[in-house]
Motif scaffolding. Structure first.
Motif, PDB file in Angstrom:
ATOM      1  N   TRP A   1      31.981  46.220  36.032  1.00  0.00           N
ATOM      2  CA  TRP A   1      32.632  45.414  35.089  1.00  0.00           C
ATOM      3  C   TRP A   1      34.164  45.053  35.650  1.00  0.00           C
ATOM      4  O   TRP A   1      34.655  44.281  35.559  1.00  0.00           O
ATOM      5  CB  TRP A   1      32.691  46.341  33.754  1.00  0.00           C
ATOM      6  N   ALA A   2      34.703  46.228  36.273  1.00  0.00           N
ATOM      7  CA  ALA A   2      36.116  45.948  36.788  1.00  0.00           C
ATOM      8  C   ALA A   2      35.952  44.960  38.082  1.00  0.00           C
ATOM      9  O   ALA A   2      36.905  44.009  38.119  1.00  0.00           O
ATOM     10  CB  ALA A   2      36.329  47.271  37.474  1.00  0.00           C
ATOM     11  N   SER A   3      34.984  44.675  38.756  1.00  0.00           N
ATOM     12  CA  SER A   3      34.628  43.567  39.675  1.00  0.00           C
ATOM     13  C   SER A   3      34.488  42.381  38.859  1.00  0.00           C
ATOM     14  O   SER A   3      35.338  41.613  39.395  1.00  0.00           O
ATOM     15  CB  SER A   3      33.535  43.881  40.313  1.00  0.00           C
ATOM     16  N   HIS A   4      34.064  42.424  37.911  1.00  0.00           N
ATOM     17  CA  HIS A   4      33.894  41.003  37.124  1.00  0.00           C
ATOM     18  C   HIS A   4      35.271  40.624  36.790  1.00  0.00           C
ATOM     19  O   HIS A   4      35.716  39.576  36.879  1.00  0.00           O
ATOM     20  CB  HIS A   4      33.283  41.414  35.955  1.00  0.00           C
ATOM     21  N   TYR A   5      36.291  41.522  36.334  1.00  0.00           N
ATOM     22  CA  TYR A   5      37.537  41.168  35.734  1.00  0.00           C
ATOM     23  C   TYR A   5      38.257  40.738  36.758  1.00  0.00           C
ATOM     24  O   TYR A   5      39.102  39.979  36.957  1.00  0.00           O
ATOM     25  CB  TYR A   5      38.397  42.318  35.029  1.00  0.00           C
ATOM     26  N   PHE A   6      38.229  41.340  38.006  1.00  0.00           N
ATOM     27  CA  PHE A   6      38.982  40.960  39.417  1.00  0.00           C
ATOM     28  C   PHE A   6      38.614  39.513  39.645  1.00  0.00           C
ATOM     29  O   PHE A   6      39.338  38.855  40.318  1.00  0.00           O
ATOM     30  CB  PHE A   6      38.951  42.118  40.440  1.00  0.00           C
TER      31      PHE A   6
ATOM     32  N   GLU B   1      42.733  39.100  48.097  1.00  0.00           N
ATOM     33  CA  GLU B   1      42.886  40.472  47.917  1.00  0.00           C
ATOM     34  C   GLU B   1      41.953  40.993  46.676  1.00  0.00           C
ATOM     35  O   GLU B   1      41.225  41.819  46.810  1.00  0.00           O
ATOM     36  CB  GLU B   1      44.258  40.819  47.782  1.00  0.00           C
ATOM     37  N   LEU B   2      42.323  40.295  45.676  1.00  0.00           N
ATOM     38  CA  LEU B   2      41.438  40.545  44.298  1.00  0.00           C
ATOM     39  C   LEU B   2      40.023  40.424  44.719  1.00  0.00           C
ATOM     40  O   LEU B   2      39.330  41.242  44.318  1.00  0.00           O
ATOM     41  CB  LEU B   2      41.721  39.736  43.211  1.00  0.00           C
ATOM     42  N   LEU B   3      39.484  39.555  45.336  1.00  0.00           N
ATOM     43  CA  LEU B   3      37.955  39.157  45.807  1.00  0.00           C
ATOM     44  C   LEU B   3      37.644  40.215  46.562  1.00  0.00           C
ATOM     45  O   LEU B   3      36.361  40.709  46.683  1.00  0.00           O
ATOM     46  CB  LEU B   3      37.958  37.965  46.132  1.00  0.00           C
TER      47      LEU B   3
ATOM     48  N   LEU C   1      43.765  32.545  39.568  1.00  0.00           N
ATOM     49  CA  LEU C   1      44.896  32.412  40.715  1.00  0.00           C
ATOM     50  C   LEU C   1      44.725  31.128  41.332  1.00  0.00           C
ATOM     51  O   LEU C   1      45.445  30.377  41.536  1.00  0.00           O
ATOM     52  CB  LEU C   1      45.055  33.454  41.405  1.00  0.00           C
ATOM     53  N   LEU C   2      43.285  31.157  41.759  1.00  0.00           N
ATOM     54  CA  LEU C   2      42.978  29.839  42.675  1.00  0.00           C
ATOM     55  C   LEU C   2      43.021  28.526  41.877  1.00  0.00           C
ATOM     56  O   LEU C   2      43.514  27.643  42.520  1.00  0.00           O
ATOM     57  CB  LEU C   2      41.629  30.071  43.053  1.00  0.00           C
ATOM     58  N   ASP C   3      42.665  28.464  40.710  1.00  0.00           N
ATOM     59  CA  ASP C   3      42.525  27.332  39.920  1.00  0.00           C
ATOM     60  C   ASP C   3      44.033  26.869  39.753  1.00  0.00           C
ATOM     61  O   ASP C   3      44.410  25.816  39.772  1.00  0.00           O
ATOM     62  CB  ASP C   3      42.073  27.418  38.409  1.00  0.00           C
ATOM     63  N   ASP C   4      44.836  27.634  39.298  1.00  0.00           N
ATOM     64  CA  ASP C   4      46.262  27.360  39.094  1.00  0.00           C
ATOM     65  C   ASP C   4      47.130  27.060  40.359  1.00  0.00           C
ATOM     66  O   ASP C   4      47.807  26.024  40.463  1.00  0.00           O
ATOM     67  CB  ASP C   4      47.125  28.556  38.432  1.00  0.00           C
TER      68      ASP C   4
ATOM     69  N   ALA D   1      49.811  33.172  45.703  1.00  0.00           N
ATOM     70  CA  ALA D   1      48.966  33.205  44.676  1.00  0.00           C
ATOM     71  C   ALA D   1      47.480  33.292  45.475  1.00  0.00           C
ATOM     72  O   ALA D   1      46.476  33.831  45.103  1.00  0.00           O
ATOM     73  CB  ALA D   1      48.814  32.034  43.847  1.00  0.00           C
ATOM     74  N   ARG D   2      47.199  32.478  46.622  1.00  0.00           N
ATOM     75  CA  ARG D   2      45.947  32.346  47.347  1.00  0.00           C
ATOM     76  C   ARG D   2      45.754  33.662  48.007  1.00  0.00           C
ATOM     77  O   ARG D   2      44.591  34.194  48.246  1.00  0.00           O
ATOM     78  CB  ARG D   2      45.892  31.407  48.240  1.00  0.00           C
ATOM     79  N   GLU D   3      46.775  34.322  48.497  1.00  0.00           N
ATOM     80  CA  GLU D   3      46.736  35.741  49.112  1.00  0.00           C
ATOM     81  C   GLU D   3      46.356  36.741  48.271  1.00  0.00           C
ATOM     82  O   GLU D   3      45.349  37.393  48.691  1.00  0.00           O
ATOM     83  CB  GLU D   3      48.059  36.048  49.903  1.00  0.00           C
TER      84      GLU D   3
END
Length: 88
Positions: free
Chosen positions: A65-70, A43-45, A77-80, A37-39
């Protein structure tokens, strides 16, 4: 002798709720390795960084906006993963 404990996402973190804020549109699934999940969050960031930079440089708000969603997906992911690792 040390034992390796693999933590897993707990599936409690949601993001992007509907207009009434009653139902989540997305949720992190339980049982995903926190390391994986962290990996994925990393990648999303990286994609978010790229999209925000290119969107600003090319004057393309849709990319921003796509950046905002990512970024929101990565945070979820990080919170969970943190919940799964017992750090929250």
């Amino acid at each position: 002798m040390s034992t390796t404990h693999t933590a897993f996402t707990v599936g409690r973190t949601t993001f992007y709720r509907d207009g009434n804020h009653a139902q989540p549109l997305f949720r992190i699934e339980p049982g995903v390795s926190c390391q994986v999940a962290r990996e994925h969050a990393s990648e999303l960031l990286d994609y978010a960084r790229y999209l925000s930079f290119e969107g600003l440089m090319e004057d393309k708000p849709k990319m921003v906006w796509a950046s905002h969603y990512f970024c929101a997906m990565a945070k979820a992911l990080l919170d969970d993963a943190e919940l799964g690792m017992g750090r929250v």
